[in-house]
Design a protein around this motif. Sequence first.
Motif, PDB file in Angstrom:
ATOM      1  N   GLN A   8      51.881  13.594  42.201  1.00 51.46           N
ATOM      2  CA  GLN A   8      50.842  14.312  42.926  1.00 51.46           C
ATOM      3  C   GLN A   8      49.899  13.317  43.586  1.00 51.46           C
ATOM      4  OE1 GLN A   8      51.043  17.733  42.880  1.00 51.46           O
ATOM      5  NE2 GLN A   8      49.526  17.753  44.524  1.00 51.46           N
ATOM      6  N   ASP A  11      44.615  12.426  46.824  1.00 52.91           N
ATOM      7  CA  ASP A  11      43.708  13.003  47.813  1.00 52.91           C
ATOM      8  C   ASP A  11      43.957  14.492  48.026  1.00 52.91           C
ATOM      9  OD1 ASP A  11      46.082  13.022  49.210  1.00 52.91           O
ATOM     10  OD2 ASP A  11      45.356  11.859  50.918  1.00 52.91           O
ATOM     11  N   GLY A  12      44.847  15.074  47.215  1.00 53.70           N
ATOM     12  CA  GLY A  12      45.101  16.509  47.294  1.00 53.70           C
ATOM     13  C   GLY A  12      45.972  16.940  48.450  1.00 53.70           C
ATOM     14  N   SER A  13      46.608  15.986  49.126  1.00 56.58           N
ATOM     15  CA  SER A  13      47.389  16.330  50.316  1.00 56.58           C
ATOM     16  C   SER A  13      48.813  16.758  50.011  1.00 56.58           C
ATOM     17  CB  SER A  13      47.416  15.138  51.280  1.00 56.58           C
ATOM     18  OG  SER A  13      47.965  13.996  50.652  1.00 56.58           O
ATOM     19  N   GLY A  14      49.200  16.752  48.749  1.00 54.92           N
ATOM     20  CA  GLY A  14      50.544  17.191  48.402  1.00 54.92           C
ATOM     21  C   GLY A  14      51.164  16.310  47.347  1.00 54.92           C
ATOM     22  N   ARG A  66      54.298  10.384  53.778  1.00 52.23           N
ATOM     23  CA  ARG A  66      53.317  10.996  54.676  1.00 52.23           C
ATOM     24  C   ARG A  66      53.835  11.034  56.122  1.00 52.23           C
ATOM     25  NH1 ARG A  66      48.179  11.419  52.243  1.00 52.23           N
ATOM     26  NH2 ARG A  66      48.069  10.385  50.198  1.00 52.23           N
ATOM     27  N   LEU A  94      46.019   4.355  52.316  1.00 53.28           N
ATOM     28  CA  LEU A  94      46.544   5.550  51.657  1.00 53.28           C
ATOM     29  C   LEU A  94      47.754   5.200  50.805  1.00 53.28           C
ATOM     30  CD1 LEU A  94      46.296   8.373  54.367  1.00 53.28           C
ATOM     31  CD2 LEU A  94      45.051   8.215  52.201  1.00 53.28           C
ATOM     32  N   ASP A  98      48.470   6.032  46.923  1.00 58.99           N
ATOM     33  CA  ASP A  98      49.685   6.669  46.411  1.00 58.99           C
ATOM     34  C   ASP A  98      50.308   5.822  45.291  1.00 58.99           C
ATOM     35  OD1 ASP A  98      49.416   8.801  48.153  1.00 58.99           O
ATOM     36  OD2 ASP A  98      50.722   7.915  49.689  1.00 58.99           O
TER      37      ASP A  98
END
Length: 416
Positions: A8, A11-14, A66, A94, A98
């Motif tokens: 997961q 940053d809550g993006s998936g 991403r 980012l 991750d």
Amino acid sequence: MGTMIDIQAKDGSGSFKGYLAVPAAGEGPGIVLLQEIFGINETMRKVADYYAEEGYVVLAPDLFWRQEPGVQLEYSPAEWEKAFGFYQGFDQDLGVEDIDAAISVLKGLPECNGKVGALGFCLGARLSYLTACRCDVDAAVGYYGMGIENHLHEAVNISGRLVLHFAGNDEYCPAAARNDIYAALGDQEHVELYTYPGVDHAFAREGSEHYHKPSALMAHQRSVTAFRQVIGPHYDLSYLWDKHCEYEFDTRNVDDTMATMVAEPYVNHIPNMTGGVGYKNLYRFYKNHFVDVNPADTALIPISRTIGATQIVDELLFTFTHDRVIDWMLPGIEPTGKYVEVPLVAVVKFRGDKLYHEHIYWDQASVLVQIGKLDPHGLPVAGQESAAKLLDETLPSNTLMPNWPDSEGLDQGGAQ
């Protein structure tokens, strides 16, 4: 081999995938494996499996998710072009976030003992360095990273061990960049920097046009040694080697001998190239040409043993009576009844808690002299005398040098 698991994003993006490889023991320290620009392709999965053999729980996160999930490129010109496209579109900051998410998942796995290192290649090497700077890892290793010199100001944040391997001919990390890295990091106690002369980028990737096996082997040994020292796992290599020798020479059980080794081991007797590569050929060699052909009075007399993180070097005196054909040492030579004493060196490499290979060295000329098959007259070779001097260093030196008496009375500068 490994399996794909979900990670997961912080940053809550998936969520994104990661390739997980677990050692045979079922648990161990963790390594987050950071990809080249080609994604989590077969090469990266093999590296993950390789380090799982070494005893690590390895998680290789898909860092291009991403842009496009599941990137798996190979090395054709067209694939290279795609890979560079993903590299240019990669958000490094980012990406490190991750990686941090992958580290959290890895630490939370029941298979992982909580200690974690980072290992990266190419792009992944720079990310491994940044992981050491920004994330909670105990050790970080990078192979032929590029762009590290642009982030040296972050090195003050490194608390764990850092190992960086550079290729001497790498256009992506030229000498000027390496010099900056060495100047900034070279005197740090927790940092190891290695440059491999005459090799190019991707020297450790099998199948690469720049693959250089000697450098790859040395770099791997240094990498695993660093991980062992900081996060483990720690194996009793001396005990494992002794058990292997017990099965070879005492109980003479081929199946037990092979059980101490990795799935595809090899043995190379350097002087005469006997042995076997791979399970099938090595089993055949042990069964028919080694274990049961050694004379009854065969003895291995230990002289010294050096134990490293990944290998053992044994110095032995090997003795036997030549009362039978000894295929592995004296192939095709009928028994002479002669007693032989010869110094022998064994370099024994492990993967995890299993033997991977043996490189065995001895002086074949000395053996041939002792069984009467080589006349030493006029040749710079010795028979049993070399074994005797191993045990008693005070015995005369330089007896095979005809001009040795000429230097008596001369000092090191040649003056009378």
